[in-house]
Design an enzyme around this catalytic site. Structure first.
Site, mmCIF file in Angstrom:
data_model
loop_
_atom_site.group_PDB
_atom_site.id
_atom_site.type_symbol
_atom_site.label_atom_id
_atom_site.label_comp_id
_atom_site.label_asym_id
_atom_site.label_seq_id
_atom_site.Cartn_x
_atom_site.Cartn_y
_atom_site.Cartn_z
ATOM 1 N N ARG A 79 -82.745 41.047 16.289
ATOM 2 C CA ARG A 79 -82.661 41.496 14.897
ATOM 3 C C ARG A 79 -81.383 41.008 14.240
ATOM 4 N NH1 ARG A 79 -80.803 46.240 12.362
ATOM 5 N NH2 ARG A 79 -82.056 46.937 10.580
ATOM 6 N N TYR A 97 -80.263 43.838 3.241
ATOM 7 C CA TYR A 97 -81.379 43.866 4.187
ATOM 8 C C TYR A 97 -81.833 45.295 4.395
ATOM 9 C CZ TYR A 97 -78.244 45.378 7.991
ATOM 10 O OH TYR A 97 -77.369 46.072 8.777
ATOM 11 N N TRP A 189 -76.144 45.349 16.142
ATOM 12 C CA TRP A 189 -75.531 44.489 15.131
ATOM 13 C C TRP A 189 -75.068 45.306 13.930
ATOM 14 C CZ3 TRP A 189 -76.192 42.721 10.078
ATOM 15 C CH2 TRP A 189 -75.569 41.517 9.766
ATOM 16 N N ASP A 190 -75.905 46.252 13.474
ATOM 17 C CA ASP A 190 -75.560 47.087 12.318
ATOM 18 C C ASP A 190 -74.264 47.859 12.564
ATOM 19 O OD1 ASP A 190 -78.561 46.867 12.728
ATOM 20 O OD2 ASP A 190 -78.508 47.592 10.657
ATOM 21 N N THR A 191 -74.209 48.515 13.721
ATOM 22 C CA THR A 191 -73.042 49.330 14.045
ATOM 23 C C THR A 191 -71.788 48.478 14.142
ATOM 24 O OG1 THR A 191 -74.414 50.923 15.244
ATOM 25 C CG2 THR A 191 -72.063 50.920 15.735
#
Length: 611
Positions: A79, A97, A189-191
């Site tokens: 992702r 996103y 990745w978000d964190t």
């Protein structure tokens, strides 16, 4: 602003979304058109190696509407990887996103975009856990999410309440500043993006959103959460610990750990008894042990010569043996395997071998060391189980360690043997895979599980396989490196056995050799974590526990043998290192200074010492 006039780029990460992707794209376009001028936005479908009709649908949507673009990947990027790929090619200065299931109410999209587009924030994120939001989450998803976010807040000191909400935006400038440092390519990745943005001093805005779960989550609540847990620790180490580990701190901490490790042994052993055992050792056998260990060094040089030859560099045995001596001396002086960088410096400074090649050759050597000692230790442990010697071992452990129940000891030994057998099998798979063109490791791992953490594990193993493949292309070289690795570690074991025999232990020769192989293998595996220079303290502890626990040998005798064995090996190493430094005109401190930061991406993972 981009010459195309696009200010806002919305990326939709898509994996097997054939049932929803068309509706999601249409809804996104309609929502953006409601508050942005025509021609100022685009929607990018970041299609991540789908095996359904998502690519065909995305192609059609892009052909029908010039506001839509489709980025295809033949292989899974993860992702995070798909998002980075799309953001890098996007035209807008505001990058957005969100999840394609549209779980977050699209009424919040304008606020998300404007938070960044207006310059109010560098990064903006929706939150399902802030006061004022509406997020009706079932317990099986809500509880793990709260636990995960609590861990991130506590360990990584992030004030945000929801790090994983798939509804985020960031400026082009923030992306360019952060993306090279964000290592995870999947759900974490978000964190990592949010935490690194905060640590970089960027403005991160969190606001409440209405959210409703749609369909089944693609996050595995056991494996992915476990994988992200390990990523939390990795990021904590990189941000909070690693920057504080200077050379002075490393040396001081390593020395302190060595003293503490040895001092702890005195809680269970009588120091005077250990000294008495050391005084009674047969010096002739100790001297013979040193001579045997010295024989292993030309083998180390020959093995390194074979590895370098496969990388296109041919050097003399004497020079390479000296380079190995110097690097291992550096590992005794400096913690965290700084001696590995010293060897890369020596071969570059004296023979012009580039740093990437120097580090790659070290990686190959370390992998063969790890594979060899795993096979040796695992084979002996499995042998205990198969030959019915478990009763003797269990009895020795039960009697030697107070409070150990024989049944528990037997279960523990059986489990340990199972783990050892799995480790040996893993070595076989790695070696076989290295001899094949196909990706056997990934097929085996993903055959068990296809989640993101399995991908991570497969990636780690693939790096090992790639290192082995460096010499696997030449069957003769592969055999030479493998045989020399076995010979090197066998001589290491013989050295330990001779030292143990110098203490007049009454063990059958076969038992002595078996215990020697096991104790040396596990003792060196204990040094995988480079906590102290040369693994001093770690090796002695593991060696003592195994010898005293598995044989009638007393604790003081086992500890004395461990100390003397390690001392003999270290003395040989330092003596050879000093002679080699004088011959090659190399300074350890200068070498470490020269290589600080050089080739860090190519440096091998810290594996067992070979002193």
């Amino acid at each position: 602003m981009d010459p195309s006039g696009v200010e806002v780029s919305v990326v939709l990460p898509a994996y097997n979304e054939e049932r929803t992707i068309e509706r999601t794209v249409e809804t996104t376009l309609d929502t953006l058109a409601a508050f942005l001028p025509a021609g100022t936005f685009e929607v990018i479908v970041a299609e991540d190696g789908c095996d359904d009709r998502t690519p065909e649908i995305a192609d059609r949507l892009a052909a029908e509407d010039d506001r839509v673009r489709h980025f295809h990947s033949d292989e899974r990027l993860g992702r995070g990887g798909a998002l980075e790929h799309a953001f890098a090619a996007a035209d807008g200065d505001t990058l957005v996103y969100f999840d394609t299931d549209l779980a977050t109410d699209m009424q919040h999209l304008e606020e998300l975009v404007e938070r960044v587009r207006s310059g109010e924030a560098d990064v903006a994120t929706g939150s399902r856990w802030m006061p004022g939001q509406v997020a009706d989450r079932p317990a099986k998803r809500g509880v793990p999410s709260r636990v995960y976010n609590g861990l991130v807040r506590f360990v990584l000191r992030s004030p945000l309440r929801d790090h994983q909400c798939g509804f985020k935006a960031l400026s082009r400038e923030a992306f360019e500043r952060l993306h090279a440092d964000v290592e995870d390519e999947h759900w974490f990745w978000d964190t990592e993006l949010l935490v690194r943005a905060q640590r970089a001093g960027l403005e991160v805005a969190e606001f409440p959103v209405e959210w409703e779960p749609k369909g089944d989550t693609k996050v595995d609540l056991v494996r992915d959460v476990f994988g992200m847990g390990s990523q939390i620790l990795r990021l904590w180490w990189q941000l909070s610990v690693s920057p504080r580990i200077t050379r002075r701190v490393s040396i001081g901490a390593g020395a302190l750990l060595t003293v503490v490790a040895l001092a702890l042994m005195t809680l269970y052993l009588d120091p005077q008894a250990v000294l008495t055992e050391l005084e009674g050792a047969d010096l002739r056998l100790v001297a013979l042990a040193g001579a045997v260990y010295l024989l292993s060094w030309p083998l180390r040089g020959a093995r390194y010569r074979d590895i370098l030859a496969e990388l296109g560099y041919r050097e003399r045995l004497g020079f390479l043996t000296g380079a190995v001596f110097i690097s291992q001396t550096g590992n005794l002086v400096f913690p965290a395997r700084a001696g590995d960088a010293v060897r890369a410096y020596v071969v570059k400074a004296r023979r012009g071998i580039p740093y990437p090649t120097g580090f790659a050759s070290l990686a190959v050597e370390r992998v063969f060391d790890l594979l060899t000692i795993t096979v040796l230790g695992g084979t002996v442990l499995v042998g205990f189980l198969l030959t019915g010697a478990t009763g003797q071992v269990v009895s020795a452990v039960s009697q030697g360690v107070p409070g150990i129940d024989p049944r528990s000891a037997r279960i523990a030994l059986t489990v340990a043997a199972g783990v050892a057998a799995a480790a040996v099998l893993a070595v076989v798979v790695i070696v076989v895979s290295a001899r094949r063109e196909g990706n056997l490791v990934r097929r085996v791992v993903t055959g068990v599980s296809s989640d993101s953490y399995a991908d991570y594990v497969a990636g780690v193993l693939e790096r090992f396989v790639a290192d082995v493949q460096t010499v696997a292309a030449d069957r003769a070289a592969f055999a030479r490196v493998g045989v020399s690795s076995l010979a090197i570690w066998s001589l290491d074991v013989v050295t330990a056995v001779l030292v143990l025999a110098a203490f007049h232990v009454s063990l059958a020769p076969t038992t002595l050799v078996a215990i020697g192989f096991f104790a040396v293998s596990v003792g060196n595996l204990a040094k995988v974590l480079p906590l102290s220079p040369g693994g001093i303290g770690l090796y002695e502890a593991a060696f003592t526990i195994l010898v005293a626990g598995l044989t009638p040998v007393t604790g003081p005798t086992a500890f004395g043998a461990a100390v003397l064995d390690h001392a003999v090996k270290n003395l040989v190493t330092v003596a050879g290192g000093v002679v080699s430094m004088l011959a090659l005109n190399v300074s350890l401190t200068n070498a470490v200074d020269e290589t600080s930061g050089a080739g860090t991406d190519a440096q091998p993972d810290p594996d067992p010492d070979v002193e």
